[in-house]
Each structure stands twice: as C-alpha cells, then as structure tokens.
Design an enzyme around this catalytic site. Sequence first.
Site, PDB file in Angstrom:
ATOM      1  N   SER A 140      42.456  42.864  44.355  1.00 47.62           N
ATOM      2  CA  SER A 140      43.003  44.352  44.609  1.00 47.62           C
ATOM      3  C   SER A 140      43.552  43.740  45.359  1.00 47.62           C
ATOM      4  O   SER A 140      43.741  43.400  46.742  1.00 47.62           O
ATOM      5  CB  SER A 140      41.588  45.520  45.116  1.00 47.62           C
ATOM      6  OG  SER A 140      42.692  46.564  45.468  1.00 47.62           O
ATOM      7  N   TYR A 153      35.027  46.375  51.269  1.00 50.74           N
ATOM      8  CA  TYR A 153      35.855  45.890  49.779  1.00 50.74           C
ATOM      9  C   TYR A 153      37.252  45.443  49.513  1.00 50.74           C
ATOM     10  O   TYR A 153      37.242  44.419  49.583  1.00 50.74           O
ATOM     11  CB  TYR A 153      36.033  47.694  50.009  1.00 50.74           C
ATOM     12  CG  TYR A 153      37.249  47.546  48.250  1.00 50.74           C
ATOM     13  CD1 TYR A 153      36.066  48.105  46.743  1.00 50.74           C
ATOM     14  CD2 TYR A 153      38.269  47.781  48.509  1.00 50.74           C
ATOM     15  CE1 TYR A 153      37.100  47.882  46.145  1.00 50.74           C
ATOM     16  CE2 TYR A 153      39.108  47.809  47.322  1.00 50.74           C
ATOM     17  CZ  TYR A 153      38.144  47.363  46.219  1.00 50.74           C
ATOM     18  OH  TYR A 153      39.206  47.559  45.463  1.00 50.74           O
TER      19      TYR A 153
END
Length: 262
Positions: A140, A153
């Site tokens: 990501s 995350y």
Amino acid sequence: MTDTSSVLITGASSGIGATYAERFARRGHDLVLVARDKARLNALSARLRDETGVAVEIVVADLTDPDDLGLVAKRVSDDRKIGVLVNNAGAGLAGAFERQAIADVERLVSLNTTALLRLSHAAAGNFVAAGQGTIVNISSVVGLVPEFGQSVYGATKAFVLYLSQGLALELGPKGVYVQAVLPAATRTEIWERSGADPEKVPPLMDVGELVDAALVGFDRREPITIPALHEGAHWDAYQAARLVMIQGFGQTQPAERYRIAG
C-alpha cells in the site's frame, strides 16, 4: 510462469483478490482461491468456471490461524502446478494507536505480515527449484506515508514493500519474478471492516481499474507498481535519493553534524 500454471490468490472472496481471480481466469489460468467466506468463494468459483471454463478450487482458511496457515503453506509448497502466488489477504484497523485493542493489532500484524511471509517462503522453494514463478505482494502507498496516521497498518505494508524488494534481488537471478503492488485508496470492503468513519473516507479508485493497472505492471515485469502515481519520475527520484544515502552508511565515524556540541 508458464502459460498453464495455476494461480493461488489469498483474500480471494471479494475486492482486489476476487478481481485478480476474474482477470487471471480470463487469461486461462486455473485458480486456487483462499479466503474465510465459503459462501462467497463458492459463488465466485462457480461463476468463473461457467464464464471461462478454467478449473477453480477453493480453500476455506483463516490465515491468522496457525493450523490453517500451515495447510495453505503446504499446498503452496507441494503443488507444482502453482506458478503464481498473489498475497492479497490483508486488513486495516481504524482509530488512534493508543486506543486500538492490542488483540486487534496483533491479528492485523499476523495477517498482513506473518501469513504473507510464510506463503512467500513456501512458494520460493518451489519456484527456485523450477527456475520460474511469480510472487505478487499487495502492499500500500500507506507504507510510504506515516503522515497518514495509520501507524500499524502502514508499518505492515512497509514490511511487505521491503520484503518484496529484498526477494526481488535474491530470487530474481534464480528465475522468480517478485512484484509489489502499492494501491492508494481503493473501493473495497476494507474500509467498513476496519471501522473507518465513512465521512473521512477519501476518494476511491475502482477496484477493477486498480487490478488492471497492476497487471500492466505485472506484464512489464515491474518490481514496484503504484497505479495511482501518475509521475513515474517521482518514484525514480525517491529510489535515486535512497541509493545516494547508502553510500554514506559505511562510514566508521559519526557524521560531523553529530560531533559538534550544542
């Protein structure tokens, strides 16, 4: 990867994983689809068999469960037909770090890093022995941007990026292609599952467009694919700056700026 190799995809019941499954099926690849939701896997596999004629097997597994993860890893290491591994399974977690339940944090880390590492390792042995194979890891852009405030995350996705870059250097000369895909905000169920505030969700890329762009990078054998980055020169500059810094890491004395009092 041969034209007849099977593709194993984790997190395949919805979103990015399900879209990869559809795209690879339309390319003529048999599939092994891994996720927790049996009903969704059955529906997706039935549709893809009917529409494309490929063979689709489902594996119902929770990759945070050590026993389930071990079974999937064994399948990856034992099945010589698998030539592509797509490590897509992952989760997000909303809220400030100090208010996140530690059990949720540990589960997130387990799914986003440990499972991906275990399956990559299982595939690597097979692929190196065959002299070919592909590992696609879904990272990501958050892994590059601590300013986004998604500390855990983002840290897991930074791990995925670093691991992919390292494996590309290690395994590339042995015939194994490793691609890290860095989506920006994409329209999938991860937002509601993570508990994100709908009012704060940013503009979202369509998941089909995301995967189609990632597959262009796949076909080009890019090591890093960032579908939302319009100026590829920005990544090149980032890499160039990093490589320049490396030259200074081998010094035996502290930098002068740290040897001046005050």
